[in-house]
Design an enzyme around this catalytic site. Structure first.
Site, PDB file in Angstrom:
ATOM      1  N   GLN A 163     -16.641 -39.026  58.024  1.00 15.24           N
ATOM      2  CA  GLN A 163     -17.398 -38.712  56.824  1.00 15.24           C
ATOM      3  C   GLN A 163     -17.941 -39.793  56.116  1.00 15.24           C
ATOM      4  O   GLN A 163     -18.884 -39.651  55.280  1.00 15.24           O
ATOM      5  CB  GLN A 163     -16.314 -37.737  56.046  1.00 15.24           C
ATOM      6  CG  GLN A 163     -16.816 -37.074  54.759  1.00 15.24           C
ATOM      7  CD  GLN A 163     -15.999 -35.838  54.179  1.00 15.24           C
ATOM      8  OE1 GLN A 163     -16.190 -34.701  54.723  1.00 15.24           O
ATOM      9  NE2 GLN A 163     -15.332 -36.403  53.192  1.00 15.24           N
ATOM     10  N   GLU A 205     -22.659 -38.717  48.186  1.00 13.50           N
ATOM     11  CA  GLU A 205     -22.094 -39.839  47.492  1.00 13.50           C
ATOM     12  C   GLU A 205     -23.045 -40.954  47.534  1.00 13.50           C
ATOM     13  O   GLU A 205     -22.301 -42.237  47.308  1.00 13.50           O
ATOM     14  CB  GLU A 205     -20.730 -40.136  48.067  1.00 13.50           C
ATOM     15  CG  GLU A 205     -19.859 -38.894  47.967  1.00 13.50           C
ATOM     16  CD  GLU A 205     -18.507 -39.258  48.719  1.00 13.50           C
ATOM     17  OE1 GLU A 205     -18.206 -40.019  49.201  1.00 13.50           O
ATOM     18  OE2 GLU A 205     -17.718 -38.116  48.383  1.00 13.50           O
ATOM     19  N   GLU A 292      -8.732 -43.524  55.923  1.00 11.77           N
ATOM     20  CA  GLU A 292      -8.399 -42.105  55.193  1.00 11.77           C
ATOM     21  C   GLU A 292      -8.404 -41.016  56.122  1.00 11.77           C
ATOM     22  O   GLU A 292      -9.199 -40.671  56.835  1.00 11.77           O
ATOM     23  CB  GLU A 292      -9.041 -42.132  54.069  1.00 11.77           C
ATOM     24  CG  GLU A 292      -8.788 -40.869  53.117  1.00 11.77           C
ATOM     25  CD  GLU A 292     -10.081 -40.552  51.991  1.00 11.77           C
ATOM     26  OE1 GLU A 292     -10.352 -39.521  51.297  1.00 11.77           O
ATOM     27  OE2 GLU A 292     -10.644 -41.661  51.590  1.00 11.77           O
ATOM     28  N   ASP A 319      -5.369 -37.947  52.045  1.00 10.22           N
ATOM     29  CA  ASP A 319      -6.253 -37.228  50.830  1.00 10.22           C
ATOM     30  C   ASP A 319      -5.961 -35.663  51.108  1.00 10.22           C
ATOM     31  O   ASP A 319      -5.238 -35.259  50.245  1.00 10.22           O
ATOM     32  CB  ASP A 319      -7.856 -37.466  51.196  1.00 10.22           C
ATOM     33  CG  ASP A 319      -8.457 -36.861  50.192  1.00 10.22           C
ATOM     34  OD1 ASP A 319      -8.246 -36.154  49.131  1.00 10.22           O
ATOM     35  OD2 ASP A 319      -9.698 -36.731  50.237  1.00 10.22           O
ATOM     36  N   LYS A 344      -7.164 -37.595  43.355  1.00 12.37           N
ATOM     37  CA  LYS A 344      -8.224 -36.934  42.684  1.00 12.37           C
ATOM     38  C   LYS A 344      -7.761 -35.909  41.657  1.00 12.37           C
ATOM     39  O   LYS A 344      -6.776 -34.999  41.849  1.00 12.37           O
ATOM     40  CB  LYS A 344      -8.849 -36.076  44.219  1.00 12.37           C
ATOM     41  CG  LYS A 344      -9.711 -37.102  45.018  1.00 12.37           C
ATOM     42  CD  LYS A 344     -10.166 -36.167  46.179  1.00 12.37           C
ATOM     43  CE  LYS A 344     -11.126 -37.014  46.960  1.00 12.37           C
ATOM     44  NZ  LYS A 344     -11.553 -36.215  48.322  1.00 12.37           N
ATOM     45  N   ARG A 373     -15.196 -37.072  43.721  1.00 10.84           N
ATOM     46  CA  ARG A 373     -15.376 -36.201  44.559  1.00 10.84           C
ATOM     47  C   ARG A 373     -16.996 -36.199  44.924  1.00 10.84           C
ATOM     48  O   ARG A 373     -17.699 -36.853  44.084  1.00 10.84           O
ATOM     49  CB  ARG A 373     -15.144 -34.656  44.211  1.00 10.84           C
ATOM     50  CG  ARG A 373     -13.661 -34.355  43.512  1.00 10.84           C
ATOM     51  CD  ARG A 373     -12.547 -34.791  44.573  1.00 10.84           C
ATOM     52  NE  ARG A 373     -12.747 -34.063  45.537  1.00 10.84           N
ATOM     53  CZ  ARG A 373     -11.926 -32.747  45.951  1.00 10.84           C
ATOM     54  NH1 ARG A 373     -11.049 -32.763  45.232  1.00 10.84           N
ATOM     55  NH2 ARG A 373     -11.964 -32.460  47.465  1.00 10.84           N
ATOM     56  N   SER A 374     -17.092 -35.382  45.888  1.00  7.46           N
ATOM     57  CA  SER A 374     -18.628 -35.542  46.339  1.00  7.46           C
ATOM     58  C   SER A 374     -19.609 -34.881  45.215  1.00  7.46           C
ATOM     59  O   SER A 374     -20.652 -35.201  45.069  1.00  7.46           O
ATOM     60  CB  SER A 374     -18.815 -34.759  47.842  1.00  7.46           C
ATOM     61  OG  SER A 374     -18.424 -33.423  47.879  1.00  7.46           O
ATOM     62  N   LYS A 395     -12.256 -45.389  44.608  1.00  9.02           N
ATOM     63  CA  LYS A 395     -13.467 -44.834  45.415  1.00  9.02           C
ATOM     64  C   LYS A 395     -14.232 -44.034  44.834  1.00  9.02           C
ATOM     65  O   LYS A 395     -13.927 -42.988  44.296  1.00  9.02           O
ATOM     66  CB  LYS A 395     -12.620 -44.297  46.545  1.00  9.02           C
ATOM     67  CG  LYS A 395     -13.552 -43.420  47.772  1.00  9.02           C
ATOM     68  CD  LYS A 395     -12.749 -42.747  48.556  1.00  9.02           C
ATOM     69  CE  LYS A 395     -13.758 -41.799  49.501  1.00  9.02           C
ATOM     70  NZ  LYS A 395     -12.813 -41.100  50.325  1.00  9.02           N
TER      71      LYS A 395
END
Length: 435
Positions: A163, A205, A292, A319, A344, A373-374, A395
């Protein structure tokens, strides 16, 4: 004067054009705080519930009016009268009011919006920056950024299973310089992609989403961009990381990692053992420092085997595996699965629980990576959280899209405000790896 007098939520849009919540909290003194809630594309099955309306005639069923109503009609009534500085009591009151293990009644998005707004209102009341209010006098560490410059998987239409392909300027002397290094590599990468006739459109992102020939082609191209920008790959310069998001292509029935879901007929199909072998092969070949979700979120045996194999050399971040939840993290620590947790805020739903997860990770020698988050907004709270907790890593996407840059710009402001106290640890942020 610090008593909460009003709480109000409205429906706004996130960076993908989908509805989300914005919450405002007011106090007797006039102090005010606003919080906006992010949303994920690839989500762990154990995450706290993001309450959506389900009405297909409105925003395709993604409306958040139910969550808005829960704030305005239920949560507001419960917390008006609280001292805005009593973050834990307010968060606990909302958790109790919801009464479910996953915040499924009121919605984690409703609860989180209030939690963030309360913290911001308290900082406003005390006339201090948010990071200072949350972290106290020992706040000083600027995070090493994980910059997602190539998007694959569920974040783009690129035919790559992984991803995210990330760069980390671990050799930079300051956060400001780290950001510059990353931006220069990002622009060098764009030039290389154009020269190859590949697309330079960006994903959710802010990273590019070109049609590479595979994972290694993506890594090799990033290495060329690092060199073209005038930097070296490795511990003294820039290192590479992946978010495999393996749960997105894991076939639970066959118990295999099926890369063909994203890569088509040429995509490999790997067992857990073969997945670990493949990741080790990449680590041996390239300057990779973090991976990740290298295994599926429910593949505990796979996670333990991966950690035993690579845990001393590479940061292995959970995650979907941990979903910012201390119950799952505690099990991971006990079973020696992973060595890092992605943080998150909307996976768990309150700032109190977020801070508890970071504290538990650090006490166990795990690293904590504060993450976006996206589906993001202009809210930059995670930048303040990263510094407040001295987490050491953040991140928050690529070097494009204002929803990502807002966090980087906030970190630049914080570094300026901290002055000589500010520390950028770079490679030392990965404190649990054997050098």
């Amino acid at each position: 004067m610090s008593i909460i007098t009003d709480v109000y939520a409205r429906e706004v849009l996130d960076s993908r054009g989908n509805p989300t919540l914005e919450v405002e909290v007011y106090t007797e003194s006039g102090a005010f705080g606003r919080g906006m809630v992010p949303s994920g594309a690839s989500t762990g099955e154990h995450e706290a519930v993001e309450l959506r309306d389900g009405d297909k005639s409105r925003y395709g069923g993604l409306g958040t009016q139910k969550a808005v109503d829960n704030v305005n009609n239920v949560i507001a009534e419960a917390i008006i009268g609280y001292d805005v500085r009593d973050q834990q009591a307010i968060d606990r009151a909302m958790i109790a009011l919801d009464g479910t293990p996953n915040k499924g009644k009121l919605g984690a998005n409703a609860i989180l919006g209030v939690s963030i707004a309360v913290a911001r209102a308290a900082a406003d009341y005390l006339e201090v920056p948010l990071y200072s209010y949350l972290g106290g006098f020992n706040t000083k560490v600027l995070p090493t950024p994980m910059m997602n410059i190539i998007n694959g998987g569920s974040h783009s239409d690129a035919p790559i299973a992984f991803q995210e392909f990330m760069i980390m300027p671990v050799g930079a002397p300051t956060f400001k310089e780290a950001l510059r290094w990353g931006a220069e590599v990002f622009h060098a990468l764009k030039k290389i992609l154009k020269e190859r006739g590949l697309e330079t459109a960006v994903g959710d992102e802010g990273g590019f989403a070109p049609k590479f020939e595979g994972t290694e082609d993506g890594v090799e191209t990033i290495l060329k961009a690092i060199e073209a920008a005038g930097y070296e790959a490795g511990e003294n310069g820039i290192m590479i990381g992946f978010d495999c998001a393996s749960s997105e292509f894991y076939d639970a029935e066959r118990k295999v990692y099926d890369y063909s879901k994203f890569e088509g007929e040429g995509g490999a199909v790997r067992t857990a053992a073969e997945q670990i072998d493949y990741l080790e092969e990449l680590v041996n070949k390239y300057p990779i420092i973090t991976i990740e979700d290298g295994m599926d979120e429910n593949d505990w045996d796979g996670w333990k085997a991966l950690t035993e194999r690579l845990g001393g050399r590479v940061q292995l971040v959970g995650d979907d595996f941990f979903v910012t939840n201390t119950d799952y993290l505690a099990r991971g620590i006990k079973e020696e699965a992973a060595n890092s947790i992605l943080i998150k805020v909307n996976q768990i739903g309150t700032l109190t629980e977020t801070f508890e997860a970071i504290e538990m990770a650090k006490e166990a020698g795990y690293t904590a990576v504060v993450s976006h988050r996206s589906g993001e907004t202009e809210d930059s709270t995670i930048a303040d959280i990263a510094v407040a907790t001295n987490a050491g890593q953040i991140k928050t996407g690529s070097l494009s899209r204002t929803d990502r840059i807002a966090k980087y710009n906030q970190l630049l402001r914080i570094e300026d405000q901290l002055g000589e106290v500010a520390q950028y640890k770079g490679i030392k942020s990965f404190y649990n790896l054997k050098k």
